[in-house]
Every structure is written in C-alpha cells, then in structure tokens.
Write a protein that holds these residues in place. Structure first.
Motif, PDB file in Angstrom:
ATOM      1  N   GLY A 164       0.802  -1.204   0.000  1.00  0.00           N
ATOM      2  CA  GLY A 164       0.000   0.000   0.000  1.00  0.00           C
ATOM      3  C   GLY A 164       0.845   1.270   0.000  1.00  0.00           C
ATOM      4  N   MET A 165       0.158   2.428  -0.008  1.00  0.00           N
ATOM      5  CA  MET A 165       0.833   3.726  -0.004  1.00  0.00           C
ATOM      6  C   MET A 165       0.781   4.409   1.355  1.00  0.00           C
ATOM      7  SD  MET A 165      -0.377   5.386  -3.647  1.00  0.00           S
ATOM      8  CE  MET A 165       0.401   6.940  -3.239  1.00  0.00           C
ATOM      9  N   SER A 166      -0.153   4.020   2.203  1.00  0.00           N
ATOM     10  CA  SER A 166      -0.296   4.638   3.515  1.00  0.00           C
ATOM     11  C   SER A 166      -0.976   3.660   4.455  1.00  0.00           C
ATOM     12  CB  SER A 166      -1.102   5.934   3.428  1.00  0.00           C
ATOM     13  OG  SER A 166      -2.410   5.677   2.954  1.00  0.00           O
ATOM     14  N   SER A 167      -0.883   3.932   5.737  1.00  0.00           N
ATOM     15  CA  SER A 167      -1.503   3.075   6.741  1.00  0.00           C
ATOM     16  C   SER A 167      -3.012   3.261   6.747  1.00  0.00           C
ATOM     17  CB  SER A 167      -0.944   3.394   8.129  1.00  0.00           C
ATOM     18  OG  SER A 167       0.464   3.214   8.150  1.00  0.00           O
ATOM     19  N   PRO A 168      -3.768   2.237   7.070  1.00  0.00           N
ATOM     20  CA  PRO A 168      -5.236   2.362   7.105  1.00  0.00           C
ATOM     21  C   PRO A 168      -5.680   3.454   8.082  1.00  0.00           C
ATOM     22  CG  PRO A 168      -4.571   0.057   7.232  1.00  0.00           C
ATOM     23  CD  PRO A 168      -3.312   0.870   7.356  1.00  0.00           C
ATOM     24  N   GLY A 169      -6.618   4.263   7.622  1.00  0.00           N
ATOM     25  CA  GLY A 169      -7.169   5.307   8.470  1.00  0.00           C
ATOM     26  C   GLY A 169      -6.397   6.604   8.487  1.00  0.00           C
ATOM     27  N   VAL A 170      -5.197   6.646   7.873  1.00  0.00           N
ATOM     28  CA  VAL A 170      -4.399   7.868   7.858  1.00  0.00           C
ATOM     29  C   VAL A 170      -4.901   8.782   6.746  1.00  0.00           C
ATOM     30  CG1 VAL A 170      -2.083   8.811   7.542  1.00  0.00           C
ATOM     31  CG2 VAL A 170      -2.394   6.674   8.793  1.00  0.00           C
ATOM     32  N   ARG A 171      -5.142  10.033   7.066  1.00  0.00           N
ATOM     33  CA  ARG A 171      -5.641  11.005   6.094  1.00  0.00           C
ATOM     34  C   ARG A 171      -4.753  12.247   6.114  1.00  0.00           C
ATOM     35  NH1 ARG A 171      -7.820   7.114   4.972  1.00  0.00           N
ATOM     36  NH2 ARG A 171     -10.041   6.644   4.676  1.00  0.00           N
ATOM     37  N   PHE A 172      -4.630  12.900   4.954  1.00  0.00           N
ATOM     38  CA  PHE A 172      -3.810  14.110   4.832  1.00  0.00           C
ATOM     39  C   PHE A 172      -4.624  15.201   4.157  1.00  0.00           C
ATOM     40  CE2 PHE A 172      -0.965  10.487   4.973  1.00  0.00           C
ATOM     41  CZ  PHE A 172      -0.005  10.893   5.896  1.00  0.00           C
ATOM     42  N   ASP A 173      -4.364  16.457   4.558  1.00  0.00           N
ATOM     43  CA  ASP A 173      -5.138  17.580   4.036  1.00  0.00           C
ATOM     44  C   ASP A 173      -4.726  17.959   2.617  1.00  0.00           C
ATOM     45  OD1 ASP A 173      -6.500  17.727   6.433  1.00  0.00           O
ATOM     46  OD2 ASP A 173      -5.066  19.146   7.320  1.00  0.00           O
ATOM     47  N   THR A 174      -3.439  17.847   2.295  1.00  0.00           N
ATOM     48  CA  THR A 174      -2.945  18.256   0.984  1.00  0.00           C
ATOM     49  C   THR A 174      -2.148  17.129   0.341  1.00  0.00           C
ATOM     50  OG1 THR A 174      -0.891  19.186   1.888  1.00  0.00           O
ATOM     51  CG2 THR A 174      -2.817  20.655   1.760  1.00  0.00           C
TER      52      THR A 174
END
Length: 326
Positions: free
Chosen positions: A166-176
C-alpha cells in the motif's frame, strides 16, 4: 531546434495514433463478451439490445472507431464496467501514484548508477569496481518480483521494519497532496518498492557510465586538463563525467520504457495502487474501458519521456546542434 521538436511531436502523434488503433482492434477481437460485466445474461433480449445500443455496440465497426477517436481527443474515455466511474478520472489518480513510485526508483537508480560508475571508472580494477559490477549483475539477473518478495519476507514479515504494501496506513488522512508525499508514513511505504526498482535497473546506467568514462579518460583533453593542474575531482566531474553522461542519456529512454512496464510487477507485489496494479485488476475483472485507457496512457508517457531524453542531448553537450539537416 524548433524544426526538430516539431518533427518529434509529429512522430509522437503518429505513434500514439497507431497504438490507439491497435488497442481498439485488440480489445474487440479478444475472446469473450466485454459487456458481460454490465449487461447481465439474465436480462431479456430486448433489455440487452437497449444496453448494447446505449454503449454504441450496435453500430458498425467503422462508426465505433470514429466515435472512439473523437472520445480520445475530448478525453471522454467512457466509464468503468465495475465501478461506473469515469475512466479518465480513475487513470489520472492512478497515474500520479505510478509517477511517484517510478520517479523515486529511477531518480535513485540514475543517481547511484552515475555516481558509482564514475568512481568505478576512476578506480578501475579495484575492489569497488569488481564488487559493484558483481552485485549489480546479480540483482539485474533476479526478476523484480523475486527481489520484492525477498525484501517483504526479510524486512516486513520477519523483522517488521516496513509495511507489507500500500501507499499509507489504514485510516491515515492528509489535508494536501504535498503533505501526503512528504509525510513519514508515505515515505515508509515507499522504501521497499523503491529499493526493488533500483536493484533491478541499477546495473544499466552504472556499467554504461563506467565504460563511457574509461573511454573518455584516455582522451587528449583529459590529459590536457590534468596537465593544467586541475584537481582530480574537477577533471572527473567537470570534464569526463559530463561527456560520459551522453551514453547514459542514450539508453535512458529505453530504460524508462522498461521501468514503466516493470511497474506492473512491482505494484502487484507491494499492492501499490498505481497504473500497473490497475491494469492487472482491470484485466481480471474484464473492465475493458479501464484496461484500454491504461495501456494508452502508459504509451503516451513512454513517448513523452523519449522526447525529453532526445532534447536533453543539446543541454549536456553544446557541440550538438539540433536543426536543419541534423
């Protein structure tokens, strides 16, 4: 220069036109019904006929081809059979993911390859020369999926140092977008696929740089630069390396083309949501609009990178003049 650029753009347009035509024919002569995902066999014949009419599949082949070309120009590439999303929107999102991974892998490949090739040529027949050549050839001989699986087994499953995909951990969100790209979580996921790409492609720029440097180091202008009292580092970087880079640029467009094709394997191993994984998923689910668009977009990317490689010659060597008769 302008005349050469115009010719290259014309050739590129003809190439993409040929690729688009081949894709149109290929996906229509393949066995199986491409509409099986959206037109259920349980529907009665009248309903199925209306569905085929809605997709334009009741038209003669030549009319479908003209509509297909028009839609390519207007970027109306249809909708996915499985998600009903616009194909172009899906491809743009996945293309950015592929470019992020490929850029990281190829930047590291060329940076390490050029640097190591330079040093190996300067210290030829030494331990670094023999050892670097041996290691690079071993990794080039191993298919990327083998290297990727070994890295996953050793560093992810056994030592638990890196994520398994994957590209990121589950549940991790970024604004930009840039906040995501430069986040520690994304860079942590990027490490293993980047190492896999670099390990496989490193030998080509490294050995070409080494051989080209060895040839140039025996030239008269190198001996003249040494006689002027220039430092060894300046002779190596300023005079020898810049001329040797032309050989690396020669194969860079071919190497980038292979790298784009290799993304399919690397993205599948590391579950990276890019164009390569999208093509595998689309082929498995018979989502032909998405698969067709993915092939065409990757072909356009290869053509664009070829143009950049050709134009970089003039920047690296001022003696090269691209113009009439060149």
């Amino acid at each position: 220069m302008k005349e050469y650029l115009a010719k290259r753009l014309l050739y590129s347009f003809v190439t993409l036109f040929a690729v688009a035509t081949i894709l149109f024919l290929m996906f229509r002569i393949m066995p199986g019904d491409p509409t099986a995902q959206v037109i259920s066999p349980a529907l009665d014949e009248a309903a199925r006929a209306r569905m085929r009419e809605a997709f334009g599949l009741d038209l003669p082949m030549w009319k479908q081809y003209l509509i297909y070309l028009k839609n390519l120009v207007t970027l109306e590439w249809g909708r996915s059979f499985t998600t009903s999303e616009k194909v172009f929107d899906i491809l743009v999102y996945r293309l950015w993911n592929t470019l992020l991974l490929m850029s990281a892998g190829m930047v590291l490949t060329f940076a390490l390859g050029i640097t190591l090739g330079m040093v190996m040529a300067w210290r030829r027949n030494g331990a670094l020369d023999f050892g670097g050549t041996l290691v690079a050839l071993v990794f080039q001989s191993a298919p990327p999926f083998i290297t990727g699986l070994l890295l996953l087994m050793a560093l992810s499953y056994k030592l638990d140092l890196f994520p398994t995909g994957g590209m990121s951990s589950p549940g991790v969100r970024f604004d930009t977008f840039w906040g995501f790209v430069f986040s520690g979580d994304f860079l942590h996921h990027l490490v293993l696929p980047t190492i896999t790409i670099t390990a496989y492609f490193l030998a080509t720029p490294m050995l070409i740089m080494r051989d080209s440097m060895l040839e140039i180091l025996g030239s008269d202008f190198i001996e003249y630069a040494k006689a002027k009292g220039l430092s060894p580092a300046r002779v190596m970087v300023r005079h020898a390396a810049r001329n040797a880079l032309l050989a690396v640029v020669t194969v860079s467009s071919i190497l980038l083309g292979f790298a784009i094709g290799g993304q399919v394997i690397v993205e599948s191993v590391f579950s990276w949501p890019g164009m390569g994984l999208l093509m595998v998923e689309a082929a498995a689910s018979h989502d032909y609009p998405v698969a067709q668009g993915a092939f065409l977009m990757l072909a356009a990317l290869v053509v664009f990178l070829n143009i950049l490689a050709d134009l970089s010659y003039a920047w690296l060597d001022p003696r090269i003049k691209v113009g009439r008769g060149a």
